[in-house]
Write an enzyme that holds these catalytic residues in place. Structure first.
Site, mmCIF file in Angstrom:
data_model
loop_
_atom_site.group_PDB
_atom_site.id
_atom_site.type_symbol
_atom_site.label_atom_id
_atom_site.label_comp_id
_atom_site.label_asym_id
_atom_site.label_seq_id
_atom_site.Cartn_x
_atom_site.Cartn_y
_atom_site.Cartn_z
ATOM 1 N N ARG A 115 -21.633 -3.127 46.630
ATOM 2 C CA ARG A 115 -22.620 -2.433 47.465
ATOM 3 C C ARG A 115 -22.838 -3.217 48.759
ATOM 4 O O ARG A 115 -22.605 -4.423 48.811
ATOM 5 C CB ARG A 115 -23.937 -2.320 46.711
ATOM 6 C CG ARG A 115 -23.848 -1.482 45.443
ATOM 7 C CD ARG A 115 -25.134 -1.594 44.612
ATOM 8 N NE ARG A 115 -25.026 -0.814 43.391
ATOM 9 C CZ ARG A 115 -24.612 -1.303 42.222
ATOM 10 N NH1 ARG A 115 -24.269 -2.573 42.121
ATOM 11 N NH2 ARG A 115 -24.562 -0.524 41.158
ATOM 12 N N LYS A 165 -27.508 -4.892 41.754
ATOM 13 C CA LYS A 165 -28.482 -3.890 41.338
ATOM 14 C C LYS A 165 -28.918 -4.185 39.903
ATOM 15 O O LYS A 165 -28.107 -4.521 39.048
ATOM 16 C CB LYS A 165 -27.858 -2.494 41.425
ATOM 17 C CG LYS A 165 -28.851 -1.380 41.294
ATOM 18 C CD LYS A 165 -28.182 -0.061 41.613
ATOM 19 C CE LYS A 165 -29.170 1.077 41.496
ATOM 20 N NZ LYS A 165 -28.525 2.353 41.806
ATOM 21 N N HIS A 221 -20.915 3.002 51.133
ATOM 22 C CA HIS A 221 -20.767 3.562 49.783
ATOM 23 C C HIS A 221 -19.466 4.359 49.655
ATOM 24 O O HIS A 221 -18.930 4.496 48.567
ATOM 25 C CB HIS A 221 -21.981 4.425 49.431
ATOM 26 C CG HIS A 221 -22.404 4.284 48.015
ATOM 27 N ND1 HIS A 221 -22.970 3.129 47.520
ATOM 28 C CD2 HIS A 221 -22.310 5.134 46.967
ATOM 29 C CE1 HIS A 221 -23.222 3.288 46.232
ATOM 30 N NE2 HIS A 221 -22.823 4.488 45.880
ATOM 31 N N ARG A 264 -16.940 2.215 48.075
ATOM 32 C CA ARG A 264 -17.194 2.045 46.638
ATOM 33 C C ARG A 264 -16.579 3.200 45.844
ATOM 34 O O ARG A 264 -15.852 2.998 44.877
ATOM 35 C CB ARG A 264 -18.701 1.947 46.431
ATOM 36 C CG ARG A 264 -19.159 1.625 45.061
ATOM 37 C CD ARG A 264 -20.675 1.343 45.109
ATOM 38 N NE ARG A 264 -21.256 1.256 43.793
ATOM 39 C CZ ARG A 264 -21.203 0.189 43.019
ATOM 40 N NH1 ARG A 264 -20.565 -0.896 43.444
ATOM 41 N NH2 ARG A 264 -21.762 0.184 41.832
ATOM 42 N N HIS A 311 -22.087 -1.121 36.691
ATOM 43 C CA HIS A 311 -22.852 -0.041 36.082
ATOM 44 C C HIS A 311 -23.294 -0.431 34.677
ATOM 45 O O HIS A 311 -22.476 -0.909 33.879
ATOM 46 C CB HIS A 311 -22.008 1.231 35.985
ATOM 47 C CG HIS A 311 -21.745 1.882 37.302
ATOM 48 N ND1 HIS A 311 -20.697 2.747 37.496
ATOM 49 C CD2 HIS A 311 -22.384 1.802 38.491
ATOM 50 C CE1 HIS A 311 -20.712 3.184 38.740
ATOM 51 N NE2 HIS A 311 -21.724 2.615 39.373
ATOM 52 N N TYR A 346 -16.536 9.157 38.518
ATOM 53 C CA TYR A 346 -15.248 8.950 39.170
ATOM 54 C C TYR A 346 -14.137 9.689 38.442
ATOM 55 O O TYR A 346 -13.134 10.050 39.052
ATOM 56 C CB TYR A 346 -14.939 7.471 39.285
ATOM 57 C CG TYR A 346 -16.000 6.762 40.078
ATOM 58 C CD1 TYR A 346 -16.102 6.955 41.449
ATOM 59 C CD2 TYR A 346 -16.937 5.941 39.475
ATOM 60 C CE1 TYR A 346 -17.106 6.342 42.184
ATOM 61 C CE2 TYR A 346 -17.940 5.309 40.200
ATOM 62 C CZ TYR A 346 -18.007 5.522 41.560
ATOM 63 O OH TYR A 346 -19.001 4.929 42.281
#
Length: 184
Positions: free
Chosen positions: A47, A72, A143, A146, A169, A178
């Site tokens: 990110r 995150k 993003h 990403r 994640h 994805y």
């Protein structure tokens, strides 16, 4: 009820990425920094805030890894970074960063033209400028890298759990977005 996750509106192809990074040559020595940033985003899928928070010790060139600290969810992760991105980071560290560093004790990896750490909007603006130069407008700049990295990895046979770990994640369901992009 949870809202449906939206698919990315746009992905960068490898050819578009190559066009994008060619734009950095016109910027001289600052272009080396910009190329290192773009290569790092594309190679790792981190990110923009994670990239802005990188410090010198987070890059292990010998091991080919990048440490993301407090990403995150305040989680740390160690991810591989491609040789090509490392080559550009090395060039930046050897020839550009020393010229930009105002405070020698500042360990921030990527510095602005004024020797300051990047803030997220400044980083987005930098990336957006390069995207606009190749005719891509209106998308989430950092993003976009990403989503593109993860989709390309999936299309080239990477395991979904590996992509999940790279992206940081917590849930596999978050990463499955994805798979829908790659199939669609």
């Amino acid at each position: 009820p949870k809202s449906q996750r939206r698919l990315p509106r746009r992905l960068l192809s490898v050819a578009e990425f190559e066009d994008l990074v060619r734009q950095t040559h016109a910027k001289g020595t600052i272009g080396i920094r910009d190329r290192a940033i773009l290569e790092t985003l594309f190679a790792t899928g981190i990110r923009r805030l994670e990239l802005a928070n990188l410090v010198l010790l987070d890059v292990d060139i010998a091991a080919g890894t990048l440490a993301v600290r407090e990403g995150k969810g305040r989680k740390d992760r160690l991810i591989p970074i491609g040789e090509r991105a490392l080559v550009w980071i090395e060039q930046y560290l050897a020839g550009v960063r020393p010229m930009l560093a105002v405070d020698p004790s500042d360990a921030t990896l990527f510095l602005t033209d004024h020797g300051q750490p990047f803030v997220k909007n400044r980083l987005s603006g930098l990336v957006k400028g390069y995207l606009q130069a190749i005719g891509i407008e209106g998308y989430g700049s950092c993003h976009l890298f990403r989503h593109s990295m993860a989709t390309l990895m999936l299309e080239n046979g990477a395991d979904l759990r590996f992509i999940q770990a790279m992206l940081g994640h917590a849930e596999l369901n978050t990463t499955t977005i994805y798979t829908r992009v790659a199939i669609g």
